[in-house]
Scaffold this motif. Structure first.
Motif, PDB file in Angstrom:
ATOM      1  N   SER A 172       8.536  -5.430   8.465  1.00 55.13           N
ATOM      2  CA  SER A 172       8.498  -5.694   7.025  1.00 55.13           C
ATOM      3  C   SER A 172       7.046  -5.833   6.587  1.00 55.13           C
ATOM      4  O   SER A 172       6.138  -5.970   7.422  1.00 55.13           O
ATOM      5  N   ASN A 174       4.429  -5.235   2.651  1.00 54.45           N
ATOM      6  CA  ASN A 174       4.121  -4.361   1.524  1.00 54.45           C
ATOM      7  C   ASN A 174       3.541  -3.043   2.026  1.00 54.45           C
ATOM      8  O   ASN A 174       2.567  -3.032   2.790  1.00 54.45           O
ATOM      9  N   GLN A 175       4.120  -1.947   1.601  1.00 53.67           N
ATOM     10  CA  GLN A 175       3.705  -0.631   2.085  1.00 53.67           C
ATOM     11  C   GLN A 175       2.706   0.065   1.164  1.00 53.67           C
ATOM     12  O   GLN A 175       2.401   1.232   1.364  1.00 53.67           O
ATOM     13  N   VAL A 177      -1.192  -0.477  -0.582  1.00 50.91           N
ATOM     14  CA  VAL A 177      -2.402  -1.275  -0.566  1.00 50.91           C
ATOM     15  C   VAL A 177      -3.522  -0.477  -1.200  1.00 50.91           C
ATOM     16  O   VAL A 177      -3.548   0.769  -1.121  1.00 50.91           O
ATOM     17  N   VAL A 183      -2.775  -5.942   3.326  1.00 58.09           N
ATOM     18  CA  VAL A 183      -1.381  -6.388   3.321  1.00 58.09           C
ATOM     19  C   VAL A 183      -1.022  -6.785   4.752  1.00 58.09           C
ATOM     20  O   VAL A 183      -1.662  -6.351   5.715  1.00 58.09           O
ATOM     21  N   VAL A 240       2.161   2.997   5.468  1.00 57.79           N
ATOM     22  CA  VAL A 240       1.444   2.322   4.401  1.00 57.79           C
ATOM     23  C   VAL A 240       0.678   3.379   3.608  1.00 57.79           C
ATOM     24  O   VAL A 240       0.066   4.280   4.182  1.00 57.79           O
ATOM     25  N   GLY A 310      -0.622  -0.928  -5.366  1.00 54.07           N
ATOM     26  CA  GLY A 310      -1.172  -2.186  -4.890  1.00 54.07           C
ATOM     27  C   GLY A 310      -2.537  -2.506  -5.450  1.00 54.07           C
ATOM     28  O   GLY A 310      -3.118  -3.546  -5.098  1.00 54.07           O
TER      29      GLY A 310
END
Length: 324
Positions: A172, A174-175, A177, A183, A240, A310
């Motif tokens: 898991s 945040n994908q 940035v 992240v 990411v 992001g």
């Protein structure tokens, strides 16, 4: 003469252990010569003792003195090794449901498992299959032939350890940035190692999973849990996307305007939105950047470009003075 020698050998067994020896009739040495017809396998010393050197069949013969014929007495037999189960080799740590092949230095034996619920073994080939987590004793049995003294069955054993395969867990984080942003990725299984497939785009701390964006693009982040006990490593991946930070550009436009008059503000970067800090002094059209003087004073006009992936919004400001 030859009949007498034959009688002496009637009670001898025909199969011998490698460690055995035969004492030839002492009286026969004044009547003839004993010879080994297999000198690499059987040796006869000066005292008439037959010693065995290697396994296999053999023949020893008695040749009478003063005889021109080949009328000899031959004694035939075979030599076997003392019973032994040999030395077991092979991988002894395997993963659940995988296999390993055990080998003994002594051929012809039978394999069996003392814990078949944990590990089974093919009785002929020694192929072990892990069926449950734990340790199993694998035995190798070689049956005695009775040719050697105390020649009972021989057994040797080894222990095989069966381990559970490792799993990488669920990843898991945040994908998205921004360049120079960070992240944090995590897994439901701890203790693994993080790595980046494109470190020029994004790096990742191998221990903490902290991802840092370096340039615009997409990178695959891999989490690896090291396998133990013969089990393979387990991996999981998560991508990411790194986005370049937006810029609000350079603002321009007349910064002095009379009440009820207008001035057109612009930016070198299109697509943003305009706003006024003091709409009671000056308003601005959010899309076009047209500033309208409302009352005497000074207002700050802000131009904002929305950040994506992001990245934070980018802003630039320009003041306008309204004169009555």
């Amino acid at each position: 003469l030859l009949d007498s020698i034959g009688v002496d050998f009637l009670n001898l067994k025909s199969t011998f252990c490698l460690t055995d020896s035969i004492n030839l009739p002492s009286w026969s040495f004044t009547r003839g010569v004993w010879r080994s017809l297999n000198k690499s396998r059987v040796q006869i010393n000066g005292n008439g003792v037959v010693r065995f050197l290697t396994p296999g069949s053999f023949t020893i013969g008695f040749f009478p003195f003063n005889s021109c014929s080949y009328d000899v007495f031959n004694f035939e037999g075979s030599i076997t090794l003392p019973i032994s189960a040999g030395l077991i080799t092979g991988i002894r740590s395997i993963c659940l449901l995988s296999t390993t092949n055990l080998i003994s230095s002594r051929r012809g034996g039978i394999w069996f498992s003392q814990s078949p619920e944990i590990a089974s073994v093919n009785p002929a080939t020694g192929l072990v299959t892990g069926l449950g987590v734990g340790m199993a004793t694998i035995n190798y049995l070689v049956l005695g032939t009775g040719s050697c003294d105390n020649d009972t069955n021989a057994v040797t054993s080894t222990t095989v350890t069966i381990s559970s395969p490792v799993v990488p867990g669920t990843l898991s984080g945040n994908q998205a940035v921004c360049v120079n942003g960070q992240v944090s990725f995590s897994s439901t299984i701890s203790g693994g190692i993080w790595s980046s497939g494109s470190p020029a785009v994004a790096t990742v701390n191998s221990t903490t999973g902290l991802v840092t964006g370096l340039s615009a693009g997409t990178a695959t982040i891999t989490y690896t849990v090291i396998g133990t006990g013969g089990c393979a490593n387990a991996t999981a991946t998560r991508t990411v996307t790194v986005t370049a930070a937006p810029t609000a550009g350079t603002l321009s436009g007349n910064q002095s305007v009379c009440v009820s008059d207008t001035s057109n503000f612009t930016s070198s970067i299109p697509g943003g939105s305009w706003s006024s800090s003091t709409p009671a002094v000056a308003t601005v059209n959010a899309t076009s950047g047209v500033v309208t003087g409302v009352a005497a004073g000074t207002a700050t006009i802000t131009y904002a470009v929305t950040g994506t992936g992001g990245c934070a919004n980018a802003t630039a400001t320009r003041t306008v003075t309204v004169t009555a």
